[in-house]
Structure formats: structure tokens, C-alpha cells
Design an enzyme around this catalytic site. Structure first.
Site, PDB file in Angstrom:
ATOM      1  N   ARG A 119       0.813  -1.239   0.000  1.00 15.62           N
ATOM      2  CA  ARG A 119       0.000   0.000   0.000  1.00 15.62           C
ATOM      3  C   ARG A 119       0.831   1.266   0.000  1.00 15.62           C
ATOM      4  O   ARG A 119       0.338   2.340   0.368  1.00 15.62           O
ATOM      5  CB  ARG A 119      -0.993   0.025   1.155  1.00 15.62           C
ATOM      6  N   LYS A 141       2.371  11.096 -11.524  1.00 15.82           N
ATOM      7  CA  LYS A 141       1.519  10.187 -12.287  1.00 15.82           C
ATOM      8  C   LYS A 141       2.290   8.903 -12.546  1.00 15.82           C
ATOM      9  O   LYS A 141       3.373   8.930 -13.140  1.00 15.82           O
ATOM     10  CB  LYS A 141       1.124  10.809 -13.625  1.00 15.82           C
ATOM     11  N   GLU A 183       7.951  16.951 -25.742  1.00 18.93           N
ATOM     12  CA  GLU A 183       7.364  17.418 -24.484  1.00 18.93           C
ATOM     13  C   GLU A 183       7.926  18.790 -24.098  1.00 18.93           C
ATOM     14  O   GLU A 183       7.239  19.598 -23.467  1.00 18.93           O
ATOM     15  CB  GLU A 183       7.607  16.403 -23.360  1.00 18.93           C
ATOM     16  N   LYS A 225       6.340  22.413 -15.439  1.00 20.78           N
ATOM     17  CA  LYS A 225       5.605  21.250 -14.934  1.00 20.78           C
ATOM     18  C   LYS A 225       5.337  21.380 -13.441  1.00 20.78           C
ATOM     19  O   LYS A 225       4.228  21.099 -12.962  1.00 20.78           O
ATOM     20  CB  LYS A 225       6.392  19.974 -15.220  1.00 20.78           C
ATOM     21  N   GLU A 235      -5.261  16.818 -11.411  1.00 20.29           N
ATOM     22  CA  GLU A 235      -5.769  17.070 -12.760  1.00 20.29           C
ATOM     23  C   GLU A 235      -7.272  17.285 -12.794  1.00 20.29           C
ATOM     24  O   GLU A 235      -8.015  16.615 -13.502  1.00 20.29           O
ATOM     25  CB  GLU A 235      -5.369  15.923 -13.704  1.00 20.29           C
ATOM     26  N   ARG A 239      -3.948  21.160 -15.023  1.00 21.47           N
ATOM     27  CA  ARG A 239      -3.004  20.083 -15.343  1.00 21.47           C
ATOM     28  C   ARG A 239      -3.364  19.366 -16.643  1.00 21.47           C
ATOM     29  O   ARG A 239      -2.499  18.831 -17.335  1.00 21.47           O
ATOM     30  CB  ARG A 239      -2.913  19.078 -14.184  1.00 21.47           C
ATOM     31  N   ASN A 243      -1.702  17.646 -21.388  1.00 24.00           N
ATOM     32  CA  ASN A 243      -2.011  16.558 -22.309  1.00 24.00           C
ATOM     33  C   ASN A 243      -2.140  17.032 -23.756  1.00 24.00           C
ATOM     34  O   ASN A 243      -2.648  16.293 -24.601  1.00 24.00           O
ATOM     35  CB  ASN A 243      -3.307  15.866 -21.875  1.00 24.00           C
ATOM     36  N   HIS A 246      -1.821  14.616 -26.596  1.00 25.76           N
ATOM     37  CA  HIS A 246      -1.762  13.264 -26.037  1.00 25.76           C
ATOM     38  C   HIS A 246      -2.971  12.410 -26.394  1.00 25.76           C
ATOM     39  O   HIS A 246      -2.850  11.191 -26.481  1.00 25.76           O
ATOM     40  CB  HIS A 246      -1.591  13.317 -24.514  1.00 25.76           C
ATOM     41  N   HIS A 250      -1.990   9.164 -27.962  1.00 26.02           N
ATOM     42  CA  HIS A 250      -2.262   7.839 -27.394  1.00 26.02           C
ATOM     43  C   HIS A 250      -2.929   6.943 -28.432  1.00 26.02           C
ATOM     44  O   HIS A 250      -2.658   5.749 -28.493  1.00 26.02           O
ATOM     45  CB  HIS A 250      -3.147   7.960 -26.157  1.00 26.02           C
ATOM     46  N   HIS A 263       6.594   7.488 -27.564  1.00 24.10           N
ATOM     47  CA  HIS A 263       5.565   8.362 -26.998  1.00 24.10           C
ATOM     48  C   HIS A 263       5.734   9.804 -27.503  1.00 24.10           C
ATOM     49  O   HIS A 263       4.770  10.437 -27.951  1.00 24.10           O
ATOM     50  CB  HIS A 263       5.649   8.308 -25.475  1.00 24.10           C
TER      51      HIS A 263
END
Lengths: 361, 361
Positions: A119, A141, A183, A225, A235, A239, A243, A246, A250, A263
Site C-alpha cells: 500500500r 503520475k 514534451e 511542470k 488534474e 493540469r 495533455n 496526447h 495515445h 511516446h
């Protein structure tokens, strides 16, 4: 010269150390690492280059090492299970520290493993690619991919620190350097016009890997960032502008099979698509669109998706994106250079035209 | 009569609704569930009994249902992957709600799935076993098992609410009712002497499933759990006392193969071992030890582990426990009835005597 930025997140705040030669900075590692048990996660490409230097800092502690195959194809739930099994076999306790030494795949996978092992244990990001240094190592993330979508299984789990040694960029394959620049350019496009203009002037220096230029690009990217993450860790707002490109990207990655397009390459083509949609909507001038495409092209990045992905396939895959609400595709669009918004308020016919690669009117 | 308790966790606070007939309380479900997309996770034993009644509350929403096989043997990373795949196939978005309808396995697995799906979605606990109502549904601990240890892969993820319909306890197999009583007795032992004494007076009423007695046991257990969790969400202090009997118990479960001993049965035997160690250390009187063993026996629970688990096997498995620091086994021990501590400060020879089932001097 070393720079330290801070990601301001209250109890979860942490420093980003950026500089040349940090992998050999024993005092830095000693100041950050207090755990008696350390597990270093790396991959087959990075480990031969840097593992010994990093491991040297943990000679007085118990240090276990797990080296995975390289590549996005290994950012899976199966690899996650493998990391869990390894840590349990080695009897790592809740006080252990996981060190993620590598690029975005190692950082995302290692961070998710740290988030879930018993955990949650601490982890330290030691990114060795441009993309990881400017983006994935900062912000907490973590995730693995699923065949039905990228980063669909994950957690928010902030590292205790990020150590970005810009010397590691000297060994980076050219293709990965370029992918990282996608990026970097993104930060300029979404919120930092002066940085975009700086990039227009220094893109050749970056491609030539001039250390001072690379260090400045990493610092200014991380600064952007860190500001965005501090303002919106989970987000729920700003935030999401990170993306940019993205959602398209993706879809490109998934349609092409993970690992065929990097990526950053997919994001580059996706940013061009987002810029084109913004231009068709009248939010971005023709000249601004041209500057966007030109900078991305100069960074040796694709400005269009693979021709074999149909508009229907794009829509199918983009509907799976995490950013969607109510079945309608939410996108990050540009409102000029250095300004962006997250919106579903666009003309769907214009999106269709972009997905069909119709020539602009 | 319905009781509402609140788990005070700032932004993550949530209510626990306890009462007879709550599964049919449309107004309650309507007040808690705002999402347009709902996925109900249940198992093959619980679904035929209660699924239709719960699903009826979501008739105006999109509602997907996934029914898994019953039992601890399915609380695995594989089942977790199955839930993820199902939710992705059904295109559930980040705003979706996961409803965990079942016992501890469904709650723990469903909670972990909610914690990780797209980095976290809301979930609602609808526990249908005594163990889940008094323990696992409250507090945000979610996890799956690994062959090398129980609950080793997981996250802290608080539900938006808990709905405990005490009528569901009427259909519970006797063995599961008894197993749930182990966790009920635990609260008395670790921090609530008046509740322990109430249980001594009402254990027969509980075994006879008298509704008022069951409702009071659930309420007083949840009240204790809510107080402990509010004071120590991440288990850095007092919350660890909730693990009374669990380090021994997890070893019993792992050694016996998941699902052969119910969790509550293993915890019961483990609490007896912890009480015996406490007595050997002089912290618990002979009379208090006797009362502890007697109450557990009256609840139809085992007061000793299976004879075939050696002391060496116990140590091997207990060393894997999440609560360990520095290789030494940390245990929850009793300091009288209703008082407990978490400690590594005990004579190892006394632990060895307990693990070897040596007769008390």
C-alpha cells in the site's frame, strides 16, 4: 551548475535536482536516501551505462537490483506483477525505497509499483532520458498500459525527489532525444511563449546536445511542470493542458502497437493535429500554426500521424481516453502560442476534417 | 432503525449507514450516487441474493455488472486485471462509480480496482457479510493477495460511503457469521472493555442472529474502527492495533492456502496466540486470558492454529508481514482487556514457546 526546483505539494513537496554529473554526487544521494533497504529498478539499456554508479551510493545499505527489458511494450500489468514478486521474494519491507533508474517506462512502472507495494513505499526518480527528465518523472503520475489503452491502470504517487543528471542525455539515442523535445516544445505551446521563442532560437543547439542548452531546456520544462502540478495535483483543471497532443498521440501509439512509435513522436504528431484543429477553429493564426509545425519538424519529429490510421479508428481509440466525460472527446487546444484550454466546445466537423487529413481550406 | 456514523478524514470523510432494509432504500442510494456510469462488482453467491435490488437503484443510469467467483482464492492480481479489462471494454470513464456488493474479497478487490482505474475513481461499499460490515469496508484499505503474502499489493482509497444492511446477515452461512465475530471481539480486546463485556453477555444473541444484537455489534464495531481510522488513516500509529491476531493469522492463511481457513477464523486463532504471548509476558492475567479464549470459543471460533504449521514456518511467514521493520517481527499485544500496544519489545523465547504450542508454565 546544479539547479534545485521544488514541487510545492504541502506534505508531499519534493525537490527536483538538475545538473551535470549528479549521478556521482554522493552527498546528494546520502541526503535524500534514509532507508536501510533499497531496490533499484532499471532496464537492459540503462543498467550497463549507469547502474554501478548509482548502486555505489547504497553500498552501506541492503540494495537489490531488478533489470527489466527495455521498451514501452514492457509497461504492463505483467511487469508490475513481476516487480511485486521480486520485492516480496527479497522481503523488502514497508520502509524500503524504490529507485527508478531509466526513462519514462521505468519511472511510470516503478512509481506504480512503489504506490502499491504494501500500500505504498517511497520512491526516487532518477530519469536518464530527456522525456523522463522534463515530463514523466515529475508530478506523481504512475501507470502501466492495458491493451485497450495507455496508462489506464495507475495511481498518483509523488516521489521523494527527482535527480536529473543532464550528462545522461549525451548517451541518448538521437531518436529518443527528439522524442523528448516534443514534451519540451509542449510547455512552450501551452503556457510559455518566451520559452517557445527560446526554443525557436536554440533548437539546433539542443539537437547538437550543447550541455548549457540542454540544461536550460530541462530546467525551464521542469519549472513549468512543477508550477502546473502544484496548482492542480489531481488534474481537475489546468493540469489537463499538459495533455496537449496526447489524446491524438495515445491513439497513434495504441493503433501502431506500443513501442513502434515512441511516446514523444506520437505526441508530436498529436500536437500538430491539435494545432490544426485550433487553426481550423480560428483560434490559432496561419502563421502561428506554421511556426508550430516548423519547430516540431526542426526537432526531427513527425508532423502527421501514420497514414494507415483511419478517422474511425482515431475516434474509437480517442473515446477510450481518460480525459473524456459523457462520451464526447475532450481535447486540449491552442488559443494562440503559449495559451491553451481544455474543451469539448469545438465543431465536430472540424475534428473530422483533421482526422481525415483533409487539406486546409 | 438506521444509524449513520461518520469517518472523519477531512476532504475524504464519508458516512457509514447501518440498518435493516437499507438495500431497498432508494432515497439513500439516490442521495449518494451522482455518477451517470455505475459498475457493480459482486460474486456468484451474493449476486443471486441481492444484485437485482441494488441494480434497481441505478435503472436511470448506465449500469454494468461483473460477477466473479466467490472466495479469497480470487483476490488476486489476475482478478484485478480482469476487472480493469472489463471496465475498459465497457468504456467506463473517470467519472464512473464502482459499487462493491459482497464480502471482504469483493470490497478489497473492488476498492483496489477503483483506486487504480484511470488513477482513481469513486467507489461505494455495500458489504453483505459481518466481517465486511464491521471491518474491511471501513477505512480505505484495499488490496489483493500475492502467493508470498496477503494484501501485499494495494492502496489506501477511501469509499464515498458504506451501506451496511444488517438484514443481509440473515442469509450468511454460520461459518462466516462466526468469522465476522472474530473482528467484532477484536475491537473489545484492543480498546473497548465495555464492548467486550457487552459481547460476553450477548454472544448467544449474536449467534442466534437477533437483529437488535447484530445491529448493535455492527454499530459499536464501526464506531471503534471509524475513531481509529480518523486518528491514523495511514497506519503510522494506533491503527496498527487493529491488526491484533493478524500477523499470526496471515501466516495461518498463507500456510493453509488461501480460502481453507476463513480470514476471521485465522484472526481468531491469531488473537489467542497474541493473548497467550501477552499472558506469558505478564501483561495479561490468567483470568483475562481465560475470558479471551472463552469468548472466542463461544463464538464457535478456533482458539489454536492448525497443528501442522511448525514454529519455523510461522516465523518464515510472519517475517513477510507488512508491519515488520528491521527484520524483527512486530506484534500487537494486549495489556489487559481493552488495552493494546504495537511492539517489538517482547522476549523472543516467549514467542517461540507460543509458536511451539508449549504448555504454559
Amino acid at each position: 551548475m546544479t539547479t534545485v526546483l521544488n514541487v510545492e505539494l504541502g506534505e508531499r513537496s519534493y525537490p527536483i535536482h538538475i545538473g551535470a554529473g549528479l549521478l556521482d554526487d554522493s552527498a546528494l544521494f546520502a541526503s535524500l536516501v534514509k532507508s536501510e533497504q533499497v531496490v533499484v529498478l532499471s532496464n537492459e539499456v540503462v543498467a550497463p551505462l549507469y547502474l554501478d554508479r548509482v548502486r555505489a551510493h547504497f553500498s552501506a545499505r541492503r540494495c537489490e537490483v531488478l533489470v527489466l527489458p527495455d521498451g514501452e511494450a514492457h509497461k504492463t500489468l505483467e511487469s508490475f506483477g513481476q516487480v511485486m514478486g521480486f520485492m516480496l521474494e527479497k522481503r523488502l519491507e514497508r520502509g524500503a525505497l524504490l529507485v527508478a533508474l531509466g526513462g519514462g517506462v521505468i519511472g511510470d512502472l516503478g512509481g506504480f509499483a512503489a504506490a502499491c507495494y504494501q500500500r505504498g513505499i517511497d520512491f526516487l526518480q532518477v530519469p536518464t532520458t530527456l522525456l523522463a527528465q522534463v515530463d514523466s518523472s515529475v508530478g506523481g503520475k504512475t501507470a502501466v498500459n492495458h491493451p485497450l489503452g495507455k496508462n489506464m491502470i495507475g495511481a498518483f504517487h509523488q516521489p521523494i525527489a527527482v535527480i536529473a543528471d543532464t550528462d545522461t542525455l549525451s548517451t541518448l539515442p538521437a531518436r529518443e532525444l527528439h522524442a523528448g523535445l516534443a514534451e519540451v516544445i509542449k510547455y512552450g505551446l501551452i503556457r510559455d511563449l518566451p520559452f517557445f521563442e527560446w526554443l525557436e532560437r536554440h533548437i539546433d543547439a539542443l539537437l547538437a546536445r550543447q550541455p548549457a542548452a540542454l540544461a536550460e531546456a530541462v530546467q525551464r520544462s521542469c519549472q513549468n511542470k512543477a508550477e502546473v502540478v502544484a496548482a492542480d495535483e489531481r488534474e481537475t483543471g489546468e493540469r489537463a493542458t499538459l495533455n496537449l497532443g496526447h489524446t491524438f498521440g495515445h491513439a497513434i501509439e495504441t493503433a501502431s502497437g506500443y513501442g513502434n512509435w515512441l511516446h514523444g513522436e506520437a505526441v508530436a504528431a498529436g500536437m500538430c493535429m491539435a494545432a490544426q484543429l485550433s487553426a481550423r477553429a480560428g483560434w490559432l493564426s496561419a502563421a502561428e500554426l506554421e511556426r508550430t509545425l516548423a519547430l516540431i519538424a526542426r526537432a526531427q519529429l513527425p508532423v502527421a500521424p501514420p497514414p494507415d490510421i483511419s478517422a474511425a479508428t482515431f475516434r474509437e481509440l480517442m473515446l477510450h481516453d481518460k480525459k473524456n466525460i459523457g462520451g464526447r472527446i475532450r481535447l486540449v487546444l491552442l488559443q494562440g502560442l503559449g495559451k491553451s484550454c481544455v474543451t469539448r466546445d469545438y465543431d465536430d466537423a472540424l475534428l473530422e476534417a483533421v482526422l481525415r487529413r483533409e487539406p486546409a481550406a
